[in-house]
Design an enzyme around this catalytic site. Structure first.
Site, PDB file in Angstrom:
ATOM      1  N   GLN A 254     -10.554 -12.650  -3.292  1.00 36.17           N
ATOM      2  CA  GLN A 254      -9.653 -11.520  -3.035  1.00 36.17           C
ATOM      3  C   GLN A 254      -8.237 -11.750  -3.566  1.00 36.17           C
ATOM      4  O   GLN A 254      -7.664 -12.834  -3.425  1.00 36.17           O
ATOM      5  CB  GLN A 254      -9.618 -11.246  -1.519  1.00 36.17           C
TER       6      GLN A 254
ATOM      7  N   VAL B 270       0.846  -1.197   0.000  1.00 34.68           N
ATOM      8  CA  VAL B 270       0.000   0.000   0.000  1.00 34.68           C
ATOM      9  C   VAL B 270       0.888   1.257   0.000  1.00 34.68           C
ATOM     10  O   VAL B 270       0.611   2.223  -0.711  1.00 34.68           O
ATOM     11  CB  VAL B 270      -0.969   0.002   1.204  1.00 34.68           C
TER      12      VAL B 270
ATOM     13  N   HIS C 284     -10.325  -7.170  -6.137  1.00 34.66           N
ATOM     14  CA  HIS C 284     -11.207  -8.082  -5.391  1.00 34.66           C
ATOM     15  C   HIS C 284     -12.557  -8.186  -6.111  1.00 34.66           C
ATOM     16  O   HIS C 284     -13.225  -7.173  -6.364  1.00 34.66           O
ATOM     17  CB  HIS C 284     -11.455  -7.546  -3.976  1.00 34.66           C
TER      18      HIS C 284
ATOM     19  N   GLY D 283      -3.653  -8.047  -1.688  1.00 26.54           N
ATOM     20  CA  GLY D 283      -4.382  -7.706  -0.467  1.00 26.54           C
ATOM     21  C   GLY D 283      -3.708  -8.264   0.777  1.00 26.54           C
ATOM     22  O   GLY D 283      -4.003  -7.831   1.894  1.00 26.54           O
TER      23      GLY D 283
ATOM     24  N   GLU E  94     -11.269 -11.119   8.133  1.00 26.61           N
ATOM     25  CA  GLU E  94     -11.880 -10.409   6.998  1.00 26.61           C
ATOM     26  C   GLU E  94     -13.413 -10.462   7.017  1.00 26.61           C
ATOM     27  O   GLU E  94     -14.082  -9.463   6.738  1.00 26.61           O
ATOM     28  CB  GLU E  94     -11.345 -11.043   5.715  1.00 26.61           C
TER      29      GLU E  94
ATOM     30  N   ASN F 182      -8.103  -3.336  -5.044  1.00 29.18           N
ATOM     31  CA  ASN F 182      -7.858  -3.335  -3.595  1.00 29.18           C
ATOM     32  C   ASN F 182      -6.773  -2.347  -3.173  1.00 29.18           C
ATOM     33  O   ASN F 182      -6.856  -1.762  -2.085  1.00 29.18           O
ATOM     34  CB  ASN F 182      -7.489  -4.741  -3.104  1.00 29.18           C
TER      35      ASN F 182
ATOM     36  N   CYS G 185     -10.580  -3.420   2.322  1.00 27.94           N
ATOM     37  CA  CYS G 185     -10.546  -3.352   0.854  1.00 27.94           C
ATOM     38  C   CYS G 185     -11.682  -4.125   0.176  1.00 27.94           C
ATOM     39  O   CYS G 185     -11.981  -3.865  -0.993  1.00 27.94           O
ATOM     40  CB  CYS G 185      -9.189  -3.810   0.338  1.00 27.94           C
TER      41      CYS G 185
ATOM     42  N   SER H 252      14.407  -0.818   7.847  1.00 30.33           N
ATOM     43  CA  SER H 252      14.492   0.056   6.663  1.00 30.33           C
ATOM     44  C   SER H 252      15.059   1.440   7.003  1.00 30.33           C
ATOM     45  O   SER H 252      15.527   2.151   6.099  1.00 30.33           O
ATOM     46  CB  SER H 252      13.102   0.251   6.044  1.00 30.33           C
TER      47      SER H 252
HETATM   48  P1  NAP Z   1       2.923  -4.781   3.751  1.00 28.71           P
HETATM   49  O1  NAP Z   1       3.197  -4.903   2.290  1.00 28.71           O
HETATM   50  O2  NAP Z   1       3.271  -5.924   4.608  1.00 28.71           O
HETATM   51  O3  NAP Z   1       3.639  -3.445   4.292  1.00 28.71           O
HETATM   52  C1  NAP Z   1       3.736  -3.160   5.659  1.00 28.71           C
HETATM   53  C2  NAP Z   1       4.495  -1.864   5.890  1.00 28.71           C
HETATM   54  O4  NAP Z   1       4.556  -1.630   7.308  1.00 28.71           O
HETATM   55  C3  NAP Z   1       5.955  -1.886   5.407  1.00 28.71           C
HETATM   56  O5  NAP Z   1       6.291  -0.608   4.937  1.00 28.71           O
HETATM   57  C4  NAP Z   1       6.732  -2.180   6.680  1.00 28.71           C
HETATM   58  O6  NAP Z   1       8.070  -1.671   6.654  1.00 28.71           O
HETATM   59  C5  NAP Z   1       5.922  -1.425   7.702  1.00 28.71           C
HETATM   60  N1  NAP Z   1       6.132  -1.959   9.050  1.00 28.71           N
HETATM   61  C6  NAP Z   1       5.979  -3.246   9.473  1.00 28.71           C
HETATM   62  N2  NAP Z   1       6.272  -3.336  10.801  1.00 28.71           N
HETATM   63  C7  NAP Z   1       6.616  -2.101  11.217  1.00 28.71           C
HETATM   64  C8  NAP Z   1       7.036  -1.553  12.455  1.00 28.71           C
HETATM   65  N3  NAP Z   1       7.158  -2.295  13.557  1.00 28.71           N
HETATM   66  N4  NAP Z   1       7.293  -0.234  12.508  1.00 28.71           N
HETATM   67  C9  NAP Z   1       7.172   0.554  11.427  1.00 28.71           C
HETATM   68  N5  NAP Z   1       6.785   0.088  10.211  1.00 28.71           N
HETATM   69  C10 NAP Z   1       6.510  -1.223  10.103  1.00 28.71           C
HETATM   70  O7  NAP Z   1       1.355  -4.516   4.004  1.00 28.71           O
HETATM   71  P2  NAP Z   1       0.276  -3.758   3.070  1.00 28.71           P
HETATM   72  O8  NAP Z   1      -0.467  -4.740   2.245  1.00 28.71           O
HETATM   73  O9  NAP Z   1       0.944  -2.621   2.405  1.00 28.71           O
HETATM   74  O10 NAP Z   1      -0.784  -3.256   4.150  1.00 28.71           O
HETATM   75  C11 NAP Z   1      -0.550  -2.118   4.970  1.00 28.71           C
HETATM   76  C12 NAP Z   1      -1.797  -1.788   5.775  1.00 28.71           C
HETATM   77  O11 NAP Z   1      -2.872  -1.482   4.880  1.00 28.71           O
HETATM   78  C13 NAP Z   1      -2.300  -2.948   6.655  1.00 28.71           C
HETATM   79  O12 NAP Z   1      -2.844  -2.427   7.830  1.00 28.71           O
HETATM   80  C14 NAP Z   1      -3.395  -3.579   5.783  1.00 28.71           C
HETATM   81  O13 NAP Z   1      -4.355  -4.274   6.537  1.00 28.71           O
HETATM   82  C15 NAP Z   1      -3.983  -2.341   5.126  1.00 28.71           C
HETATM   83  N6  NAP Z   1      -4.643  -2.576   3.833  1.00 28.71           N
HETATM   84  C16 NAP Z   1      -4.025  -3.287   2.870  1.00 28.71           C
HETATM   85  C17 NAP Z   1      -4.663  -3.453   1.645  1.00 28.71           C
HETATM   86  C18 NAP Z   1      -4.043  -4.226   0.513  1.00 28.71           C
HETATM   87  O14 NAP Z   1      -4.725  -4.411  -0.532  1.00 28.71           O
HETATM   88  N7  NAP Z   1      -2.785  -4.693   0.634  1.00 28.71           N
HETATM   89  C19 NAP Z   1      -5.911  -2.889   1.424  1.00 28.71           C
HETATM   90  C20 NAP Z   1      -6.514  -2.155   2.449  1.00 28.71           C
HETATM   91  C21 NAP Z   1      -5.872  -1.993   3.652  1.00 28.71           C
HETATM   92  P3  NAP Z   1       9.374  -2.589   6.316  1.00 28.71           P
HETATM   93  O15 NAP Z   1       9.407  -2.742   4.815  1.00 28.71           O
HETATM   94  O16 NAP Z   1      10.482  -1.787   6.853  1.00 28.71           O
HETATM   95  O17 NAP Z   1       9.164  -3.904   7.014  1.00 28.71           O
END
Ligand code: NAP
Length: 351
Positions: A178, A21, A244, A182, A204, A329, A151, A46
Protein backbone atom coordinates in the site's frame (compact mmCIF):
# COMPACT_ATOMS: atom_id res chain seq x y z
CA UNK A 1 -29.99 13.57 -15.29
CA UNK A 2 -27.75 11.69 -17.77
CA UNK A 3 -24.38 13.39 -17.71
CA UNK A 4 -25.75 16.66 -19.02
CA UNK A 5 -24.81 19.98 -17.45
CA UNK A 6 -27.42 21.01 -14.89
CA UNK A 7 -28.93 24.49 -15.01
CA UNK A 8 -28.01 24.85 -11.37
CA UNK A 9 -25.28 22.69 -9.85
CA UNK A 10 -25.83 20.82 -6.58
CA UNK A 11 -23.98 22.62 -3.75
CA UNK A 12 -21.49 20.40 -1.86
CA UNK A 13 -19.21 20.78 1.16
CA UNK A 14 -16.03 18.90 2.10
CA UNK A 15 -15.25 17.84 5.66
CA UNK A 16 -11.48 17.36 6.16
CA UNK A 17 -10.84 19.43 3.03
CA UNK A 18 -7.17 20.13 3.85
CA UNK A 19 -5.92 16.52 4.04
CA UNK A 20 -4.81 14.06 1.34
CA UNK A 21 -8.32 12.87 0.47
CA UNK A 22 -9.88 16.34 1.01
CA UNK A 23 -7.49 17.87 -1.53
CA UNK A 24 -8.31 15.14 -4.04
CA UNK A 25 -12.02 15.99 -3.59
CA UNK A 26 -11.23 19.63 -4.40
CA UNK A 27 -9.27 18.61 -7.52
CA UNK A 28 -12.00 16.27 -8.78
CA UNK A 29 -14.91 18.59 -7.99
CA UNK A 30 -13.54 21.80 -9.39
CA UNK A 31 -14.91 21.22 -12.91
CA UNK A 32 -17.61 18.73 -12.01
CA UNK A 33 -20.69 19.04 -14.25
CA UNK A 34 -23.22 18.39 -11.44
CA UNK A 35 -21.56 19.50 -8.17
CA UNK A 36 -20.20 22.82 -6.96
CA UNK A 37 -18.01 23.35 -3.87
CA UNK A 38 -19.57 25.85 -1.46
CA UNK A 39 -17.87 24.97 1.85
CA UNK A 40 -14.48 23.64 2.98
CA UNK A 41 -14.18 22.41 6.57
CA UNK A 42 -11.31 21.15 8.72
CA UNK A 43 -9.95 21.17 12.29
CA UNK A 44 -9.86 24.11 14.69
CA UNK A 45 -6.31 24.98 13.67
CA UNK A 46 -7.43 25.58 10.07
CA UNK A 47 -10.74 27.36 10.80
CA UNK A 48 -10.79 31.02 9.66
CA UNK A 49 -7.70 30.63 7.44
CA UNK A 50 -7.90 30.88 3.65
CA UNK A 51 -7.78 27.38 2.08
CA UNK A 52 -4.38 28.15 0.49
CA UNK A 53 -2.97 28.97 3.96
CA UNK A 54 -4.60 26.03 5.77
CA UNK A 55 -3.29 23.42 3.31
CA UNK A 56 0.23 22.49 4.41
CA UNK A 57 1.33 21.18 1.00
CA UNK A 58 -0.94 21.26 -2.06
CA UNK A 59 -0.71 17.79 -3.63
CA UNK A 60 -2.46 18.49 -6.94
CA UNK A 61 -0.72 18.07 -10.28
CA UNK A 62 -2.13 21.45 -11.34
CA UNK A 63 -1.87 24.67 -9.27
CA UNK A 64 -4.55 25.07 -6.57
CA UNK A 65 -7.69 26.36 -8.34
CA UNK A 66 -7.78 30.09 -7.69
CA UNK A 67 -11.48 30.21 -6.82
CA UNK A 68 -11.02 27.80 -3.89
CA UNK A 69 -7.66 29.21 -2.74
CA UNK A 70 -9.32 32.18 -1.03
CA UNK A 71 -12.31 30.34 0.48
CA UNK A 72 -12.23 30.62 4.28
CA UNK A 73 -12.07 27.22 6.00
CA UNK A 74 -15.11 26.69 8.24
CA UNK A 75 -15.67 24.68 11.38
CA UNK A 76 -17.47 21.33 10.96
CA UNK A 77 -20.94 22.69 11.73
CA UNK A 78 -24.09 21.97 9.71
CA UNK A 79 -25.03 25.63 9.43
CA UNK A 80 -24.73 26.45 5.73
CA UNK A 81 -26.83 25.89 2.63
CA UNK A 82 -25.75 22.73 0.85
CA UNK A 83 -27.07 19.29 -0.09
CA UNK A 84 -24.13 16.86 -0.04
CA UNK A 85 -21.24 16.75 2.40
CA UNK A 86 -18.23 14.66 1.38
CA UNK A 87 -16.32 13.47 4.43
CA UNK A 88 -12.54 13.03 4.38
CA UNK A 89 -12.28 13.15 8.17
CA UNK A 90 -10.22 10.82 10.34
CA UNK A 91 -12.28 8.27 12.27
CA UNK A 92 -12.37 10.33 15.53
CA UNK A 93 -13.82 13.54 14.10
CA UNK A 94 -15.96 11.50 11.66
CA UNK A 95 -17.64 9.90 14.67
CA UNK A 96 -18.21 13.33 16.17
CA UNK A 97 -19.49 15.16 13.08
CA UNK A 98 -20.97 12.87 10.39
CA UNK A 99 -24.17 12.01 12.26
CA UNK A 100 -24.69 15.68 13.20
CA UNK A 101 -24.73 16.57 9.48
CA UNK A 102 -27.00 13.61 8.61
CA UNK A 103 -29.44 14.58 11.38
CA UNK A 104 -29.48 18.17 10.11
CA UNK A 105 -30.62 16.93 6.67
CA UNK A 106 -27.37 16.67 4.67
CA UNK A 107 -26.45 13.63 2.55
CA UNK A 108 -23.08 12.59 4.04
CA UNK A 109 -20.89 10.60 1.63
CA UNK A 110 -17.98 9.35 3.70
CA UNK A 111 -14.55 7.79 3.35
CA UNK A 112 -14.13 7.20 7.06
CA UNK A 113 -14.45 3.71 8.54
CA UNK A 114 -16.73 4.67 11.41
CA UNK A 115 -20.19 3.93 9.87
CA UNK A 116 -19.13 1.42 7.18
CA UNK A 117 -20.44 -1.66 8.98
CA UNK A 118 -23.60 -0.06 10.49
CA UNK A 119 -26.56 -2.23 9.51
CA UNK A 120 -28.52 0.64 7.92
CA UNK A 121 -25.58 2.29 6.11
CA UNK A 122 -24.70 1.31 2.53
CA UNK A 123 -21.05 0.30 1.99
CA UNK A 124 -21.39 1.33 -1.60
CA UNK A 125 -19.50 0.41 -4.77
CA UNK A 126 -21.78 1.54 -7.62
CA UNK A 127 -20.43 -1.19 -9.95
CA UNK A 128 -21.29 -3.90 -7.41
CA UNK A 129 -24.17 -3.10 -5.05
CA UNK A 130 -26.17 -0.04 -6.23
CA UNK A 131 -29.33 -1.63 -4.75
CA UNK A 132 -27.86 -1.26 -1.22
CA UNK A 133 -28.74 2.45 -1.44
CA UNK A 134 -32.24 1.37 -0.40
CA UNK A 135 -30.85 1.02 3.17
CA UNK A 136 -30.96 4.80 3.43
CA UNK A 137 -34.73 4.57 3.83
CA UNK A 138 -34.25 2.82 7.19
CA UNK A 139 -31.91 5.49 8.56
CA UNK A 140 -33.14 7.63 11.47
CA UNK A 141 -31.78 10.86 9.92
CA UNK A 142 -33.41 13.74 8.05
CA UNK A 143 -30.45 13.36 5.66
CA UNK A 144 -28.38 10.19 5.18
CA UNK A 145 -24.96 8.52 5.50
CA UNK A 146 -23.40 6.49 2.69
CA UNK A 147 -19.86 5.08 2.94
CA UNK A 148 -16.96 3.97 0.73
CA UNK A 149 -14.96 0.82 1.40
CA UNK A 150 -11.38 0.82 2.59
CA UNK A 151 -8.91 1.81 -0.17
CA UNK A 152 -7.51 -1.76 -0.51
CA UNK A 153 -10.94 -3.41 -0.31
CA UNK A 154 -12.14 -1.48 -3.35
CA UNK A 155 -9.58 -2.83 -5.86
CA UNK A 156 -10.05 -6.35 -4.54
CA UNK A 157 -13.87 -6.39 -4.71
CA UNK A 158 -14.00 -4.94 -8.22
CA UNK A 159 -11.55 -7.63 -9.40
CA UNK A 160 -13.53 -10.37 -7.64
CA UNK A 161 -17.04 -9.30 -8.69
CA UNK A 162 -17.04 -10.79 -12.25
CA UNK A 163 -15.46 -14.01 -10.91
CA UNK A 164 -18.01 -14.28 -8.12
CA UNK A 165 -20.91 -13.79 -10.54
CA UNK A 166 -19.63 -16.13 -13.26
CA UNK A 167 -17.80 -18.92 -11.39
CA UNK A 168 -18.37 -18.57 -7.61
CA UNK A 169 -15.50 -18.00 -5.15
CA UNK A 170 -14.62 -20.27 -2.22
CA UNK A 171 -11.71 -18.44 -0.62
CA UNK A 172 -9.23 -15.65 -1.18
CA UNK A 173 -5.77 -14.85 0.14
CA UNK A 174 -4.48 -11.32 -0.50
CA UNK A 175 -1.18 -9.56 0.26
CA UNK A 176 -1.30 -5.77 -0.19
CA UNK A 177 1.53 -3.33 -0.96
CA UNK A 178 0.00 0.00 0.00
CA UNK A 179 1.10 3.47 -1.02
CA UNK A 180 2.27 6.24 1.32
CA UNK A 181 -0.60 8.63 0.53
CA UNK A 182 -2.91 6.02 2.07
CA UNK A 183 -1.55 7.08 5.45
CA UNK A 184 -2.67 10.72 5.08
CA UNK A 185 -0.44 13.81 5.31
CA UNK A 186 2.41 13.97 6.39
CA UNK A 187 2.07 10.19 6.81
CA UNK A 188 4.95 7.82 7.55
CA UNK A 189 8.30 9.39 8.56
CA UNK A 190 10.82 9.15 5.69
CA UNK A 191 13.36 7.35 7.87
CA UNK A 192 10.77 4.64 8.56
CA UNK A 193 9.94 3.94 4.90
CA UNK A 194 13.05 4.68 2.79
CA UNK A 195 14.92 1.37 2.26
CA UNK A 196 12.07 -0.41 4.02
CA UNK A 197 8.70 -2.17 3.94
CA UNK A 198 6.44 -1.99 7.02
CA UNK A 199 4.49 -5.25 7.48
CA UNK A 200 1.69 -3.65 9.54
CA UNK A 201 -1.07 -1.09 8.94
CA UNK A 202 -3.30 -0.70 11.95
CA UNK A 203 -6.81 -2.12 11.47
CA UNK A 204 -6.31 -2.67 7.74
CA UNK A 205 -6.32 -6.47 7.56
CA UNK A 206 -9.68 -6.71 9.39
CA UNK A 207 -11.24 -4.23 6.96
CA UNK A 208 -10.03 -6.09 3.85
CA UNK A 209 -11.18 -9.41 5.34
CA UNK A 210 -14.66 -8.23 6.49
CA UNK A 211 -15.92 -5.43 4.23
CA UNK A 212 -16.33 -7.63 1.07
CA UNK A 213 -18.95 -9.83 2.77
CA UNK A 214 -21.16 -6.77 3.22
CA UNK A 215 -20.43 -5.32 -0.26
CA UNK A 216 -21.21 -8.68 -1.93
CA UNK A 217 -24.22 -9.22 0.33
CA UNK A 218 -27.76 -9.26 -1.02
CA UNK A 219 -30.45 -6.73 -0.11
CA UNK A 220 -33.31 -8.86 1.21
CA UNK A 221 -36.24 -7.75 3.41
CA UNK A 222 -34.70 -4.28 3.88
CA UNK A 223 -31.46 -5.77 5.26
CA UNK A 224 -28.10 -6.92 3.90
CA UNK A 225 -27.61 -10.68 4.00
CA UNK A 226 -23.82 -11.02 4.11
CA UNK A 227 -22.00 -13.11 1.50
CA UNK A 228 -19.96 -15.99 2.96
CA UNK A 229 -16.77 -15.44 0.95
CA UNK A 230 -13.71 -16.30 3.08
CA UNK A 231 -10.75 -13.88 2.88
CA UNK A 232 -7.32 -13.72 4.53
CA UNK A 233 -5.32 -10.47 4.18
CA UNK A 234 -1.80 -9.28 5.00
CA UNK A 235 -1.21 -5.53 4.55
CA UNK A 236 2.16 -3.83 4.01
CA UNK A 237 3.17 -0.16 3.62
CA UNK A 238 5.66 0.45 0.79
CA UNK A 239 7.51 3.53 -0.48
CA UNK A 240 5.18 4.26 -3.42
CA UNK A 241 3.44 7.65 -3.61
CA UNK A 242 -0.03 6.59 -4.83
CA UNK A 243 -1.57 3.24 -5.88
CA UNK A 244 -2.19 0.08 -3.87
CA UNK A 245 -0.94 -3.16 -5.46
CA UNK A 246 -2.47 -6.46 -4.26
CA UNK A 247 -1.27 -10.03 -4.87
CA UNK A 248 -4.34 -12.27 -4.86
CA UNK A 249 -4.66 -16.08 -4.64
CA UNK A 250 -8.11 -17.58 -4.95
CA UNK A 251 -10.04 -20.82 -5.06
CA UNK A 252 -13.09 -20.86 -7.33
CA UNK A 253 -16.23 -22.96 -6.94
CA UNK A 254 -15.77 -24.51 -10.39
CA UNK A 255 -12.96 -25.38 -12.81
CA UNK A 256 -12.45 -22.50 -15.22
CA UNK A 257 -10.12 -21.76 -18.10
CA UNK A 258 -7.71 -18.83 -17.88
CA UNK A 259 -9.24 -17.20 -20.97
CA UNK A 260 -12.74 -17.35 -19.39
CA UNK A 261 -11.50 -15.39 -16.38
CA UNK A 262 -9.86 -12.74 -18.56
CA UNK A 263 -13.00 -12.52 -20.67
CA UNK A 264 -15.16 -12.08 -17.54
CA UNK A 265 -12.95 -9.18 -16.40
CA UNK A 266 -12.88 -7.53 -19.83
CA UNK A 267 -16.63 -7.83 -20.34
CA UNK A 268 -17.49 -6.49 -16.89
CA UNK A 269 -19.56 -3.33 -17.05
CA UNK A 270 -22.17 -2.09 -14.63
CA UNK A 271 -24.58 0.61 -13.44
CA UNK A 272 -22.21 3.64 -13.58
CA UNK A 273 -21.26 2.77 -17.18
CA UNK A 274 -24.90 2.18 -18.12
CA UNK A 275 -25.97 5.48 -16.56
CA UNK A 276 -22.93 7.23 -18.04
CA UNK A 277 -22.16 8.91 -14.70
CA UNK A 278 -19.61 11.75 -15.05
CA UNK A 279 -16.80 10.10 -13.07
CA UNK A 280 -17.51 6.51 -14.16
CA UNK A 281 -14.59 4.80 -15.88
CA UNK A 282 -15.27 3.63 -19.43
CA UNK A 283 -14.27 0.14 -18.33
CA UNK A 284 -14.16 -0.80 -14.62
CA UNK A 285 -11.33 -3.34 -15.25
CA UNK A 286 -8.30 -3.39 -17.58
CA UNK A 287 -6.41 -6.68 -17.98
CA UNK A 288 -2.72 -6.50 -19.02
CA UNK A 289 -1.00 -9.42 -20.81
CA UNK A 290 2.53 -8.06 -20.20
CA UNK A 291 4.25 -10.00 -17.37
CA UNK A 292 5.58 -6.77 -15.81
CA UNK A 293 2.19 -5.06 -15.40
CA UNK A 294 0.30 -3.52 -13.67
CA UNK A 295 2.66 -1.11 -11.88
CA UNK A 296 1.57 1.81 -9.63
CA UNK A 297 3.68 4.39 -11.47
CA UNK A 298 2.26 3.57 -14.90
CA UNK A 299 -1.29 2.26 -14.47
CA UNK A 300 -2.72 4.04 -11.40
CA UNK A 301 -4.22 6.94 -13.40
CA UNK A 302 -5.88 4.82 -16.08
CA UNK A 303 -9.41 5.92 -17.04
CA UNK A 304 -9.45 8.98 -14.70
CA UNK A 305 -7.88 6.89 -11.90
CA UNK A 306 -11.26 5.16 -11.50
CA UNK A 307 -10.45 1.81 -13.14
CA UNK A 308 -8.81 -1.25 -11.62
CA UNK A 309 -5.82 -2.77 -13.45
CA UNK A 310 -5.16 -6.51 -13.34
CA UNK A 311 -2.33 -8.68 -14.63
CA UNK A 312 -0.20 -11.80 -14.08
CA UNK A 313 -3.08 -14.30 -14.03
CA UNK A 314 -1.59 -17.77 -13.46
CA UNK A 315 -3.10 -21.17 -12.68
CA UNK A 316 -1.44 -22.72 -9.60
CA UNK A 317 -1.82 -25.85 -7.56
CA UNK A 318 -2.38 -24.62 -3.96
CA UNK A 319 -5.13 -22.17 -4.87
CA UNK A 320 -6.67 -22.30 -8.38
CA UNK A 321 -5.38 -18.96 -9.65
CA UNK A 322 -3.20 -16.03 -8.67
CA UNK A 323 -3.11 -12.49 -10.11
CA UNK A 324 -2.14 -8.89 -9.30
CA UNK A 325 -4.57 -5.94 -8.87
CA UNK A 326 -3.81 -2.21 -8.79
CA UNK A 327 -6.06 0.75 -7.93
CA UNK A 328 -5.49 4.43 -7.11
CA UNK A 329 -6.05 4.75 -3.36
CA UNK A 330 -6.93 8.48 -3.39
CA UNK A 331 -9.17 8.40 -6.48
CA UNK A 332 -10.92 5.02 -6.89
CA UNK A 333 -10.20 4.19 -3.23
CA UNK A 334 -11.38 7.47 -1.71
CA UNK A 335 -12.47 10.81 -3.24
CA UNK A 336 -13.33 9.50 -6.72
CA UNK A 337 -15.25 6.54 -5.30
CA UNK A 338 -17.24 8.87 -3.02
CA UNK A 339 -18.06 11.25 -5.87
CA UNK A 340 -19.25 8.30 -7.98
CA UNK A 341 -21.47 7.28 -5.04
CA UNK A 342 -22.96 10.79 -4.93
CA UNK A 343 -23.47 10.79 -8.70
CA UNK A 344 -25.39 7.52 -8.41
CA UNK A 345 -27.47 8.98 -5.54
CA UNK A 346 -28.26 12.09 -7.61
CA UNK A 347 -29.17 10.05 -10.69
CA UNK A 348 -31.36 7.63 -8.72
CA UNK A 349 -33.14 10.31 -6.68
CA UNK A 350 -31.60 9.53 -3.28
CA UNK A 351 -30.59 13.11 -2.45
P1 NAP B 1 -5.28 13.41 6.47
O1 NAP B 1 -4.41 13.77 5.32
O2 NAP B 1 -4.64 13.22 7.78
O3 NAP B 1 -6.45 14.51 6.59
C1 NAP B 1 -7.31 14.57 7.69
C2 NAP B 1 -8.28 15.72 7.56
O4 NAP B 1 -9.13 15.72 8.72
C3 NAP B 1 -7.62 17.11 7.53
O5 NAP B 1 -8.37 17.95 6.69
C4 NAP B 1 -7.76 17.59 8.97
O6 NAP B 1 -7.80 19.02 9.09
C5 NAP B 1 -9.11 17.02 9.34
N1 NAP B 1 -9.24 16.88 10.79
C6 NAP B 1 -8.41 16.21 11.65
N2 NAP B 1 -8.88 16.31 12.92
C7 NAP B 1 -10.01 17.05 12.87
C8 NAP B 1 -10.94 17.51 13.84
N3 NAP B 1 -10.81 17.23 15.14
N4 NAP B 1 -11.99 18.23 13.42
C9 NAP B 1 -12.17 18.52 12.12
N5 NAP B 1 -11.31 18.12 11.14
C10 NAP B 1 -10.25 17.39 11.51
O7 NAP B 1 -6.07 12.04 6.17
P2 NAP B 1 -6.56 11.42 4.77
O8 NAP B 1 -5.56 10.45 4.25
O9 NAP B 1 -7.00 12.52 3.89
O10 NAP B 1 -7.79 10.51 5.23
C11 NAP B 1 -9.06 11.07 5.54
C12 NAP B 1 -10.07 9.96 5.78
O11 NAP B 1 -10.21 9.17 4.60
C13 NAP B 1 -9.66 8.97 6.90
O12 NAP B 1 -10.81 8.54 7.57
C14 NAP B 1 -9.03 7.82 6.10
O13 NAP B 1 -9.08 6.60 6.80
C15 NAP B 1 -9.92 7.80 4.87
N6 NAP B 1 -9.30 7.24 3.66
C16 NAP B 1 -8.07 7.64 3.27
C17 NAP B 1 -7.54 7.12 2.10
C18 NAP B 1 -6.18 7.52 1.59
O14 NAP B 1 -5.72 6.93 0.57
N7 NAP B 1 -5.49 8.50 2.22
C19 NAP B 1 -8.25 6.20 1.35
C20 NAP B 1 -9.52 5.81 1.79
C21 NAP B 1 -10.05 6.34 2.95
P3 NAP B 1 -6.50 19.91 9.51
O15 NAP B 1 -5.65 20.04 8.27
O16 NAP B 1 -7.11 21.18 9.94
O17 NAP B 1 -5.80 19.16 10.60
Amino acid sequence: MKNKKLNKKIPVGILGATGMVGQKFVELLIDHPWFEIVALMASEKSVGKKYKEAVKMWQGSEPMPFHVADIKVRECKPNFDCKIVFSALDAGPAEEFEEKFARAGYSVVSNARIHRMDSNVPLLVPEINPDHLELIKAQPYKGSIVTNPNCSTIGLVIALKPLLDNFGIEKVNVVTLQALSGAGYPGVASLDIVDNVIPFISGEEDKVENEPQKIFGSYVNKKIKYNDISISAQCNRVGVRHGHLECVNLKLKQRVREKDIIQAWRRFSSEPQKLDLPLASKHPIYYFEDDCLPQPKYQRDIDKGMAVSIGRLQRKHIFDYKFVVLSHNLIRGAAGGAILNAELMAEKGYL
